[in-house]
Every structure is written in structure tokens, then in C-alpha cells.
Design an enzyme around this catalytic site. Structure first.
Site, short mmCIF file in Angstrom:
data_model
loop_
_atom_site.label_atom_id
_atom_site.label_comp_id
_atom_site.label_asym_id
_atom_site.label_seq_id
_atom_site.Cartn_x
_atom_site.Cartn_y
_atom_site.Cartn_z
N HIS A 1 38.49 38.20 38.25
CA HIS A 1 39.77 38.20 38.98
C HIS A 1 39.84 39.43 39.87
CE1 HIS A 1 40.96 34.94 36.31
NE2 HIS A 1 42.01 34.75 37.08
N GLU B 1 48.98 36.67 40.63
CA GLU B 1 48.29 36.99 39.37
C GLU B 1 48.28 38.51 39.11
OE1 GLU B 1 45.35 33.49 38.09
OE2 GLU B 1 44.48 34.80 39.58
MN MN Z 1 41.11 30.73 36.53
#
Ligand code: MN
Length: 258
Positions: free
Chosen positions: A36, A182
């Protein structure tokens, strides 16, 4: 005293008392170990799913089962792709088999209401397939009162509620991976795991209107983030988590009631 919500911390005797004859629902978070960006942990999806599941369990009185840790393969246009170091994925058939096995075990021990919280986009259709296969198998075994409820987080996410945080509009929602949303969620849930000095450059990924195998990884920003992080905030993260926790709890109440 508050009831313990984590299955992993219960003795078998206490677990049995709570789930036998379908008494309490079990909520199963489903995550992934996936890059991420350089600033967020590999466990972002998993931590996100667990946070929602725990809040729902508090709200509806349920038990949270240990998380399905690994997810299905990351795809370039939704998760950056499986070529990133640390993105540690299952084949879809492994995921399906793994999930069917776990569902069968819950049913064997008396659970009759199972809630799923899946945050990793690439899992979605395989989780649905596993649910279908598990229900079919249980039916053949004579268990016809087992129900799985899987809230659709993409429908529950209320973009109107998030609008104040997006004066520029939602041009990035389809590409939201390791971006503003996120990053905000992680700033709210686990600020100690967000490396704010490592935010990637603000770019939007651009993909051709086709997928290839092997994947054309040159379309993926090298950081792994598919959209800008600028504007990420704890307040946006809190709004997202409260929205999804409320919405999923409502979905479980409704889904399990009928
Ligand atoms: Mn994911």
C-alpha cells in the site's frame, strides 16, 4: 463486564456456549497482505477489515473470528499488482477452498449466522463463490438454516458523507489504493504505522482499456499508490470507519433477521 468479542481469546467451552444452536453470530474479517505504497503497512486491508468487524461485533453482539490473512492476487488496476515485493497472495482456488473449509467448521460447531467483512477488492468474487459452494455443501449435509451475510462495502460507503473532504470531487475513487482514503483510514486506526515522511508523489495511475498477462507493470506508479494522498486526514478516516461500521452493522441486523 463487556463480553469478549475475539474468538481467539475464548476457551472452547465459552465459545461453545455462545455459538451452539446458532445463538450468536460470528463475523469473519477477510484481508490481504499487499503493498500500500511506501508509507502504509502491508496489512492495511486486513487491519481495515478487522476494525470494521470489531465495531460491528460490539454493536450487534457477535464474535469476531481470526482474520483470513492472505488474499487473492493483487491486480495492477486495483491494487498495484502482484509484482510488488511483499504482496503475498493466494491463488483464487486456494482462497475458495480455505474459506469453504472454515465455513464448514463454523457450521459443524453450531454457528448458524456468519458475517463476512472483506476489504480487499480482488477477493470479492471468489469470496462469493466460496459462500455459494459452502451453502450448497451444507445443504447436502442437511444443514439448511446456515446463513452468510456479506455487506457490500462499496454500496455502503456513502460518498455524500465524504464530500466535504473531497472539494475536488471523487475522481480517484475507482483508483483508491494507498491514496487519500486508505491513508486517512490508517491515520485514524493506526497512526503509528503511517510513515508520513514517505508519502509518494501525487499522481493518478493511467491504465489502457485492457489487461495483459504477463501484466504490463509499467502502467503502475512505482510507489504502488494509484492516486494522490494529499489531503489525507484522521478526520476523513474516522468518517469512513464510522460510516462503514454503522452501515455493516445495519446490514448484519437486517440480513440475520430474515
Ligand atoms: Mn487490497
Amino acid at each position: 463486564m463487556d463480553k469478549q468479542i475475539l474468538m481467539a481469546n475464548l476457551s472452547w467451552v465459552d465459545y461453545q456456549k455462545r455459538v451452539q444452536n446458532g445463538k450468536e453470530a460470528v463475523l469473519l474479517p477477510i484481508g490481504a497482505i499487499e503493498q500500500h505504497g511506501p508509507h502504509l503497512p502491508l496489512a492495511t486491508d486486513l487491519l481495515f477489515a478487522e476494525a470494521i468487524a470489531k465495531r460491528c461485533a460490539d454493536a450487534i453482539g457477535a464474535i469476531v473470528a481470526p482474520t483470513i490473512t492472505y488474499g487473492c492476487k493483487s491486480q495492477c488496476r486495483s491494487g498495484g499488482g502482484n509484482h510488488f515485493c511483499g504482496t503475498t497472495s493466494l491463488d483464487a482456488k486456494t482462497m475458495i477452498d480455505h474459506l469453504v473449509d472454515v465455513v464448514r467448521e463454523f457450521a459443524r460447531h453450531g454457528v448458524r449466522k456468519l458475517g463476512l467483512i472483506d476489504i480487499h477488492y480482488e477477493n470479492d468474487m471468489y469470496v462469493l463463490e466460496a459462500c455459494d459452494l459452502a451453502i450448497r455443501e451444507l445443504k447436502y449435509a442437511g444443514i439448511t438454516d446456515f446463513k452468510i451475510v456479506k455487506p457490500n462495502v462499496n454500496v455502503i460507503l456513502d460518498l455524500e458523507r465524504l464530500r466535504p473532504f473531497y472539494p475536488e470531487g471523487f475522481s480517484s475513487i475507482a483508483l483508491e489504493h494507498a491514496g487519500k482514503l486508505e491513508t486517512s483510514v490508517m491515520l485514524y486506526l493506526h497512526p503509528e504505522l503511517v510513515q508520513q515522511d514517505r508519502y509518494p508523489p501525487d499522481v493518478f495511475a493511467h491504465f489502457p482499456p485492457y489487461d495483459t498477462f504477463p501484466p504490463e507493470t509499467q502502467h503502475v506508479p512505482p510507489s504502488g499508490a494509484l492516486c494522490p494522498t494529499s489531503g489525507a486526514s484522521r478526520e476523513l478516516g474516522e468518517t469512513v470507519i464510522l460510516n462503514l461500521a454503522d452501515g455493516c452493522a445495519t446490514a448484519f441486523r437486517q440480513g440475520f433477521a430474515v
